[in-house]
Write a protein that holds these residues in place. Structure first.
Motif, PDB file in Angstrom:
ATOM      1  N   MET A  83      38.770  47.224  42.677  1.00 47.05           N
ATOM      2  CA  MET A  83      38.881  45.913  42.021  1.00 47.05           C
ATOM      3  C   MET A  83      39.310  44.851  43.029  1.00 47.05           C
ATOM      4  O   MET A  83      40.053  45.125  43.964  1.00 47.05           O
ATOM      5  CB  MET A  83      39.889  45.977  40.877  1.00 47.05           C
ATOM      6  CG  MET A  83      39.427  46.815  39.695  1.00 47.05           C
ATOM      7  SD  MET A  83      38.055  46.055  38.810  1.00 47.05           S
ATOM      8  CE  MET A  83      38.879  44.692  38.028  1.00 47.05           C
ATOM      9  N   PHE A  84      38.822  43.628  42.790  1.00 46.78           N
ATOM     10  CA  PHE A  84      39.141  42.512  43.679  1.00 46.78           C
ATOM     11  C   PHE A  84      40.157  41.569  43.056  1.00 46.78           C
ATOM     12  O   PHE A  84      40.293  40.426  43.493  1.00 46.78           O
ATOM     13  CB  PHE A  84      37.855  41.744  44.011  1.00 46.78           C
ATOM     14  CG  PHE A  84      36.841  42.563  44.748  1.00 46.78           C
ATOM     15  CD1 PHE A  84      36.989  42.812  46.099  1.00 46.78           C
ATOM     16  CD2 PHE A  84      35.748  43.092  44.078  1.00 46.78           C
ATOM     17  CE1 PHE A  84      36.059  43.576  46.793  1.00 46.78           C
ATOM     18  CE2 PHE A  84      34.812  43.858  44.760  1.00 46.78           C
ATOM     19  CZ  PHE A  84      34.965  44.100  46.125  1.00 46.78           C
ATOM     20  N   THR A  85      40.876  42.025  42.024  1.00 46.61           N
ATOM     21  CA  THR A  85      41.793  41.125  41.339  1.00 46.61           C
ATOM     22  C   THR A  85      42.901  40.623  42.258  1.00 46.61           C
ATOM     23  O   THR A  85      43.229  39.433  42.239  1.00 46.61           O
ATOM     24  CB  THR A  85      42.417  41.822  40.114  1.00 46.61           C
ATOM     25  OG1 THR A  85      42.970  43.082  40.529  1.00 46.61           O
ATOM     26  CG2 THR A  85      41.404  42.033  39.017  1.00 46.61           C
ATOM     27  N   THR A  86      43.460  41.501  43.073  1.00 47.00           N
ATOM     28  CA  THR A  86      44.577  41.083  43.923  1.00 47.00           C
ATOM     29  C   THR A  86      44.162  40.054  44.971  1.00 47.00           C
ATOM     30  O   THR A  86      44.821  39.016  45.108  1.00 47.00           O
ATOM     31  CB  THR A  86      45.243  42.305  44.582  1.00 47.00           C
ATOM     32  OG1 THR A  86      45.751  43.163  43.561  1.00 47.00           O
ATOM     33  CG2 THR A  86      46.381  41.876  45.488  1.00 47.00           C
ATOM     34  N   PRO A  87      43.074  40.269  45.734  1.00 46.29           N
ATOM     35  CA  PRO A  87      42.666  39.245  46.699  1.00 46.29           C
ATOM     36  C   PRO A  87      42.341  37.901  46.049  1.00 46.29           C
ATOM     37  O   PRO A  87      42.704  36.839  46.577  1.00 46.29           O
ATOM     38  CB  PRO A  87      41.423  39.851  47.358  1.00 46.29           C
ATOM     39  CG  PRO A  87      41.558  41.320  47.170  1.00 46.29           C
ATOM     40  CD  PRO A  87      42.245  41.488  45.854  1.00 46.29           C
ATOM     41  N   ILE A  88      41.691  37.930  44.892  1.00 48.84           N
ATOM     42  CA  ILE A  88      41.359  36.678  44.209  1.00 48.84           C
ATOM     43  C   ILE A  88      42.623  35.986  43.715  1.00 48.84           C
ATOM     44  O   ILE A  88      42.767  34.765  43.823  1.00 48.84           O
ATOM     45  CB  ILE A  88      40.385  36.939  43.043  1.00 48.84           C
ATOM     46  CG1 ILE A  88      39.045  37.459  43.580  1.00 48.84           C
ATOM     47  CG2 ILE A  88      40.161  35.659  42.233  1.00 48.84           C
ATOM     48  CD1 ILE A  88      38.081  37.899  42.505  1.00 48.84           C
ATOM     49  N   ALA A  89      43.553  36.757  43.172  1.00 49.79           N
ATOM     50  CA  ALA A  89      44.817  36.184  42.708  1.00 49.79           C
ATOM     51  C   ALA A  89      45.570  35.534  43.865  1.00 49.79           C
ATOM     52  O   ALA A  89      46.136  34.442  43.724  1.00 49.79           O
ATOM     53  CB  ALA A  89      45.677  37.259  42.056  1.00 49.79           C
ATOM     54  N   LYS A  90      45.556  36.176  45.026  1.00 52.31           N
ATOM     55  CA  LYS A  90      46.234  35.608  46.188  1.00 52.31           C
ATOM     56  C   LYS A  90      45.581  34.300  46.627  1.00 52.31           C
ATOM     57  O   LYS A  90      46.266  33.356  47.053  1.00 52.31           O
ATOM     58  CB  LYS A  90      46.240  36.618  47.335  1.00 52.31           C
ATOM     59  CG  LYS A  90      47.183  37.796  47.098  1.00 52.31           C
ATOM     60  CD  LYS A  90      47.187  38.761  48.272  1.00 52.31           C
ATOM     61  CE  LYS A  90      48.194  39.883  48.051  1.00 52.31           C
ATOM     62  NZ  LYS A  90      48.212  40.856  49.174  1.00 52.31           N
ATOM     63  N   LEU A  91      44.255  34.219  46.501  1.00 53.11           N
ATOM     64  CA  LEU A  91      43.566  32.966  46.823  1.00 53.11           C
ATOM     65  C   LEU A  91      43.941  31.868  45.830  1.00 53.11           C
ATOM     66  O   LEU A  91      44.170  30.716  46.220  1.00 53.11           O
ATOM     67  CB  LEU A  91      42.053  33.191  46.814  1.00 53.11           C
ATOM     68  CG  LEU A  91      41.460  33.935  48.008  1.00 53.11           C
ATOM     69  CD1 LEU A  91      39.979  34.203  47.778  1.00 53.11           C
ATOM     70  CD2 LEU A  91      41.659  33.125  49.299  1.00 53.11           C
ATOM     71  N   LEU A  92      44.003  32.215  44.551  1.00 54.32           N
ATOM     72  CA  LEU A  92      44.365  31.225  43.534  1.00 54.32           C
ATOM     73  C   LEU A  92      45.776  30.685  43.756  1.00 54.32           C
ATOM     74  O   LEU A  92      46.058  29.522  43.460  1.00 54.32           O
ATOM     75  CB  LEU A  92      44.252  31.840  42.139  1.00 54.32           C
ATOM     76  CG  LEU A  92      42.836  32.097  41.625  1.00 54.32           C
ATOM     77  CD1 LEU A  92      42.855  32.872  40.318  1.00 54.32           C
ATOM     78  CD2 LEU A  92      42.087  30.778  41.435  1.00 54.32           C
ATOM     79  N   ARG A  93      46.649  31.515  44.286  1.00 56.30           N
ATOM     80  CA  ARG A  93      48.023  31.074  44.540  1.00 56.30           C
ATOM     81  C   ARG A  93      48.110  30.035  45.650  1.00 56.30           C
ATOM     82  O   ARG A  93      49.126  29.360  45.801  1.00 56.30           O
ATOM     83  CB  ARG A  93      48.906  32.285  44.881  1.00 56.30           C
ATOM     84  CG  ARG A  93      49.136  33.205  43.695  1.00 56.30           C
ATOM     85  CD  ARG A  93      49.772  34.512  44.126  1.00 56.30           C
ATOM     86  NE  ARG A  93      49.731  35.478  43.032  1.00 56.30           N
ATOM     87  CZ  ARG A  93      49.772  36.799  43.185  1.00 56.30           C
ATOM     88  NH1 ARG A  93      49.869  37.318  44.411  1.00 56.30           N
ATOM     89  NH2 ARG A  93      49.725  37.605  42.147  1.00 56.30           N
TER      90      ARG A  93
END
Length: 293
Positions: free
Chosen positions: A1-11
């Motif tokens: 899953m790519f949820t963590t990298p995307i979440a870090k970008l959103l932050r």
């Protein structure tokens, strides 16, 4: 899953609510930073003590910021915690709770429960009255506040004197595409909201859990009295109104306030006049609850 990298970008996206607060920054008697060890992670919290606070054992209001469960930090609410401390005469405890997807449901709820227990054990040194505790938050933070009241009920613990739910997100089961989203981009691309939801509740069973979706909870009249603040053009307005009715039918005292012509998170993004009215309402309700015993 790519949820963590995307979440870090959103932050990394600038927090507009932090850049332009709706309440001018006020001086307080003292702001104290503390790191508390919990089973989830080391947790940064702030205590705000009101100007002119003389008496011992002050009531405490615990604040949980918004940010779709994955973004932002407690400092975005710094101006509002200062305001609430001075307006209510209470200590304000501002919590930097754990973020999804690294810490999905129910980790933030467990973490915040442990913070409350720690605070009660340390009450004397913190100059806090452990019998006068209130909780509240905005958006995802309001979800955590509502869930904490339900969690305390499950554990047989004392309820807060008040729960403040401002533009609360309380329903992970209903698809965002089926919610009345006024924003044309979010309405056109509900997958974005679905991604945010998946970060916090990756499994269907989690989404259906009453601590994730309080609208599905079996509530009792023992739950904390509630102030529920809603915005007319908020996709989460129906679930907030549904929860308010559910609480009232169970015998819980509820005060609702609908702000016309406002969007989600208006308390932080404006219009300024309505945001100020909402914060004054919240302050008055906290002060009223603190003086109730």
């Amino acid at each position: 899953m790519f949820t963590t990298p995307i979440a870090k970008l959103l932050r990394l996206v600038p927090n507009q609510a932090k850049k332009n607060p709706m309440i001018p920054l006020q001086q307080v008697k003292m702001k104290t930073e503390v790191i508390v060890e919990t089973s989830v992670q080391l947790t940064h919290i702030s205590f705000y003590y009101p100007l002119g606070a003389e008496k011992k054992k002050l009531p405490v209001y615990i604040n949980f910021h918004g940010g779709a469960f994955i973004m932002n930090e407690k400092e975005m609410d710094d101006p509002y915690c200062r305001f609430l401390a001075n307006q209510t005469g209470c200590v304000i405890l501002n919590v930097d709770y754990a973020k999804a997807p690294e810490y999905p449901f129910p980790k933030p709820i467990e973490q915040c429960y442990e913070i409350i227990q720690w605070m009660k054990r340390k009450a004397d040194g913190l100059n806090i009255n452990p019998e006068k505790v209130m909780v509240g938050g905005q958006s995802s933070g309001a979800n955590i506040a509502a869930a904490l009241c339900l969690y305390l009920e499950e554990k047989g613990g004392n309820q807060p004197l008040l729960q403040v739910l401002s533009c609360p997100m309380l329903d992970f089961v209903t698809s965002h595409a089926d919610k009345p989203e006024p924003d044309q981009w979010r309405s056109r691309y509900p997958q974005v909201a679905s991604f945010l939801n998946t970060c916090y509740v990756p499994e269907k069973e989690q989404a259906e859990h009453p601590l994730a979706s309080p609208v599905r909870a079996d509530v009792s009249d023992r739950l904390a009295p509630a102030l529920i603040v809603t915005a007319e053009y908020d996709a989460f307005r129906p679930e907030a109104e549904f929860y308010a009715e559910k609480l009232k039918k169970a015998g819980v005292k509820v005060q609702e306030k609908l702000f016309k012509d406002c969007l989600h998170a208006f308390t932080h993004l404006g219009p300024k006049e309505e945001a100020e009215e909402a914060w004054n309402l919240i302050a008055n309700k906290i002060r009223e609850a603190a003086e109730s015993l």
